[in-house]
Scaffold this motif. Structure first.
Motif, mmCIF file in Angstrom:
data_model
loop_
_atom_site.group_PDB
_atom_site.id
_atom_site.type_symbol
_atom_site.label_atom_id
_atom_site.label_comp_id
_atom_site.label_asym_id
_atom_site.label_seq_id
_atom_site.Cartn_x
_atom_site.Cartn_y
_atom_site.Cartn_z
ATOM 1 N N PRO A 97 41.013 14.267 31.463
ATOM 2 C CA PRO A 97 40.569 14.686 30.126
ATOM 3 C C PRO A 97 39.935 13.552 29.320
ATOM 4 N N LEU A 98 40.394 12.316 29.522
ATOM 5 C CA LEU A 98 39.859 11.198 28.758
ATOM 6 C C LEU A 98 38.388 10.942 29.074
ATOM 7 N N VAL A 99 37.955 11.248 30.299
ATOM 8 C CA VAL A 99 36.554 11.053 30.683
ATOM 9 C C VAL A 99 35.635 11.938 29.837
ATOM 10 N N ALA A 100 36.167 13.057 29.324
ATOM 11 C CA ALA A 100 35.354 13.979 28.523
ATOM 12 C C ALA A 100 35.145 13.504 27.090
ATOM 13 N N VAL A 101 35.900 12.512 26.647
ATOM 14 C CA VAL A 101 35.836 12.109 25.241
ATOM 15 C C VAL A 101 34.452 11.594 24.823
ATOM 16 N N PRO A 102 33.806 10.699 25.593
ATOM 17 C CA PRO A 102 32.465 10.276 25.177
ATOM 18 C C PRO A 102 31.496 11.448 25.016
ATOM 19 N N SER A 103 31.592 12.461 25.872
ATOM 20 C CA SER A 103 30.721 13.631 25.742
ATOM 21 C C SER A 103 31.005 14.381 24.445
ATOM 22 N N ALA A 104 32.294 14.540 24.100
ATOM 23 C CA ALA A 104 32.647 15.247 22.866
ATOM 24 C C ALA A 104 32.140 14.494 21.642
ATOM 25 N N ILE A 105 32.318 13.177 21.637
ATOM 26 C CA ILE A 105 31.847 12.379 20.499
ATOM 27 C C ILE A 105 30.332 12.369 20.463
ATOM 28 N N PHE A 106 29.707 12.321 21.626
ATOM 29 C CA PHE A 106 28.244 12.359 21.695
ATOM 30 C C PHE A 106 27.718 13.647 21.055
ATOM 31 N N SER A 107 28.403 14.767 21.309
ATOM 32 C CA SER A 107 27.979 16.041 20.756
ATOM 33 C C SER A 107 27.988 16.014 19.236
ATOM 34 N N VAL A 108 28.953 15.322 18.662
ATOM 35 C CA VAL A 108 29.010 15.188 17.204
ATOM 36 C C VAL A 108 27.910 14.258 16.716
ATOM 37 N N TRP A 109 27.849 13.068 17.303
ATOM 38 C CA TRP A 109 26.973 12.032 16.784
ATOM 39 C C TRP A 109 25.493 12.336 16.957
ATOM 40 N N HIS A 110 25.079 12.828 18.159
ATOM 41 C CA HIS A 110 23.644 12.945 18.394
ATOM 42 C C HIS A 110 22.990 14.018 17.520
ATOM 43 N N ASN A 111 23.779 14.969 17.042
ATOM 44 C CA ASN A 111 23.220 15.933 16.103
ATOM 45 C C ASN A 111 22.993 15.311 14.732
ATOM 46 N N LEU A 112 23.833 14.353 14.353
ATOM 47 C CA LEU A 112 23.630 13.641 13.094
ATOM 48 C C LEU A 112 22.450 12.682 13.195
ATOM 49 N N SER A 113 22.427 11.883 14.269
ATOM 50 C CA SER A 113 21.337 10.919 14.425
ATOM 51 C C SER A 113 20.012 11.632 14.661
ATOM 52 N N GLY A 114 20.048 12.756 15.397
ATOM 53 C CA GLY A 114 18.824 13.512 15.641
ATOM 54 C C GLY A 114 18.238 14.076 14.364
ATOM 55 N N ALA A 115 19.106 14.594 13.502
ATOM 56 C CA ALA A 115 18.628 15.129 12.228
ATOM 57 C C ALA A 115 18.054 14.018 11.347
ATOM 58 N N LEU A 116 18.715 12.859 11.341
ATOM 59 C CA LEU A 116 18.213 11.730 10.549
ATOM 60 C C LEU A 116 16.882 11.230 11.085
ATOM 61 N N LEU A 117 16.777 11.117 12.407
ATOM 62 C CA LEU A 117 15.518 10.664 13.003
ATOM 63 C C LEU A 117 14.406 11.681 12.753
ATOM 64 N N ALA A 118 14.742 12.963 12.800
ATOM 65 C CA ALA A 118 13.734 13.992 12.515
ATOM 66 C C ALA A 118 13.190 13.828 11.103
ATOM 67 N N TYR A 119 14.057 13.493 10.165
ATOM 68 C CA TYR A 119 13.610 13.265 8.781
ATOM 69 C C TYR A 119 12.676 12.058 8.711
ATOM 70 N N VAL A 120 13.062 10.974 9.411
ATOM 71 C CA VAL A 120 12.217 9.773 9.418
ATOM 72 C C VAL A 120 10.867 10.071 10.055
ATOM 73 N N PHE A 121 10.886 10.755 11.188
ATOM 74 C CA PHE A 121 9.643 11.105 11.875
ATOM 75 C C PHE A 121 8.755 12.004 11.005
ATOM 76 N N ARG A 122 9.396 12.919 10.294
ATOM 77 C CA ARG A 122 8.631 13.845 9.469
ATOM 78 C C ARG A 122 7.876 13.113 8.361
ATOM 79 N N ARG A 123 8.402 11.974 7.964
ATOM 80 C CA ARG A 123 7.778 11.183 6.903
ATOM 81 C C ARG A 123 6.629 10.326 7.419
#
Length: 332
Positions: free
Chosen positions: A279-305
């Motif tokens: 189960p511990l091997v799955a933790v980076p994937s779970a955290i990645f799912s949270v983080w990359h949606n935040l960073s992706g949205a922020l980068l999309a805003y930067v790119f849009r500008r």
């Protein structure tokens, strides 16, 4: 049905919020979510079936019409993220299970949440969809290969088992979705309106289950895992952009490739970890799912500008129009 579609659009548009909320709930109330770990694989199968329902012949034609650009994106996807994950695991001397988890999520194909972020960034959505489709179809071969080559120094890896798991949980559900769409086009098109709701529910359940199953390790080393995941994602976004720029792609294509490389199908990573590792091997994937949606949205805003010439605007067409629709469900 319109009410369901409205709720579905709302949930899809606020995907990152729901992932954060359920990650917190999984941590705060582990007993309520821990038993759901047994459903991670079938939940991902439901999500990938939804992907099959959203795909069209135009998406596959886009891969064939733009072989150079798609090949560059897929090559960057399957070189940058696995190797960056391995480098971080070695440089930071990560514990074995966390190292394997970082490499595993880095070896997964792009997630289709990248299609939504590319749309928000005013990038080339048709190219993003084509790259996601191609990398997903190649996942049964390339994901086990990279995990075997890079992660076996820490944990024994059965590449054949990984291959069949990806076929069963990714390829077969996608093909089933395509068949159902072909046989029952009108009901399938109606069902697509509810897909963001179904996909978000599945992904947040996977995240909550993984967090709940690993509450104690997260309490002691959660910050270090979060740091590694953030670095992995940011390197992927930056190197993806630089790779696209180095081969002379236009700005809209650079946006698509950067987002595609940096955003992974982390649900697949969690499912493979649950089925083949600890189960511990799955933790980076779970955290990645949270983080990359935040960073992706922020980068999309930067790119849009960013200013870009009219020639850089995403090409119109059936694939772009379909992927631009807000009903495209996130996939981890």
């Amino acid at each position: 049905m319109e009410s369901v579609a409205r709720w579905s659009r709302f949930v899809g548009d606020t995907f990152a919020v729901w992932v954060l909320l359920f990650a917190f709930l999984g941590y705060a109330f582990p007993g309520a979510f821990r038993e759901l770990s047994a459903y991670i694989v079938p939940l991902l199968g439901v999500v990938m079936f939804g992907m099959g329902l959203t795909l069209s012949a135009a998406d596959f034609r886009a891969v064939l019409r733009r072989p150079r650009e798609v090949a560059i994106g897929v090559l960057a996807q399957y070189l940058i993220m696995p190797l960056v994950g391995y480098a971080l695991a070695r440089l930071l001397n990560l514990p074995p299970e966390i190292a394997v988890g970082v490499i595993l999520v880095g070896s997964c194909p792009g997630g289709t949440a990248s299609n939504v972020m590319t749309y928000l960034a005013r990038g080339d959505v048709a190219l993003s969809v084509a790259m996601t489709t191609a990398s997903t179809l190649l996942a049964p071969f390339l994901t086990p290969l990279w995990v075997l080559l890079l992660a076996s120094r820490w944990i024994p890896v059965n590449a054949a088992s990984l291959f069949w798991s990806i076929v069963n949980v990714v390829i077969l559900p996608v093909v089933a979705g395509l068949i159902v769409k072909g046989l029952f086009r009108r009901p399938a098109e109606a069902a697509v309106k509810a897909l963001p709701l179904v996909s978000v529910a599945a992904i947040v359940t996977i995240v909550a289950a993984v967090v709940a199953a690993n509450r104690d390790p997260l309490a002691t080393s959660g910050l270090s895992i979060i740091l590694v995941v953030i670095l992995h994602n940011l390197f992927g976004l930056a190197l993806g952009y630089l790779a696209a720029r180095s081969v002379g792609l236009t700005l809209s294509k650079r946006k698509a490739l950067a987002i595609e490389v940096g955003m992974q199908n982390s649900g697949l990573g969690a499912a493979l970890a649950a089925a083949h590792f600890t189960p511990l091997v799955a933790v980076p994937s779970a955290i990645f799912s949270v983080w990359h949606n935040l960073s992706g949205a922020l980068l999309a805003y930067v790119f849009r500008r960013m200013e870009e010439a009219p020639a850089d605007a995403p090409a119109a067409g059936p694939a772009a129009a379909r992927a631009d629709a807000p009903s495209v469900p996130p996939r981890g």
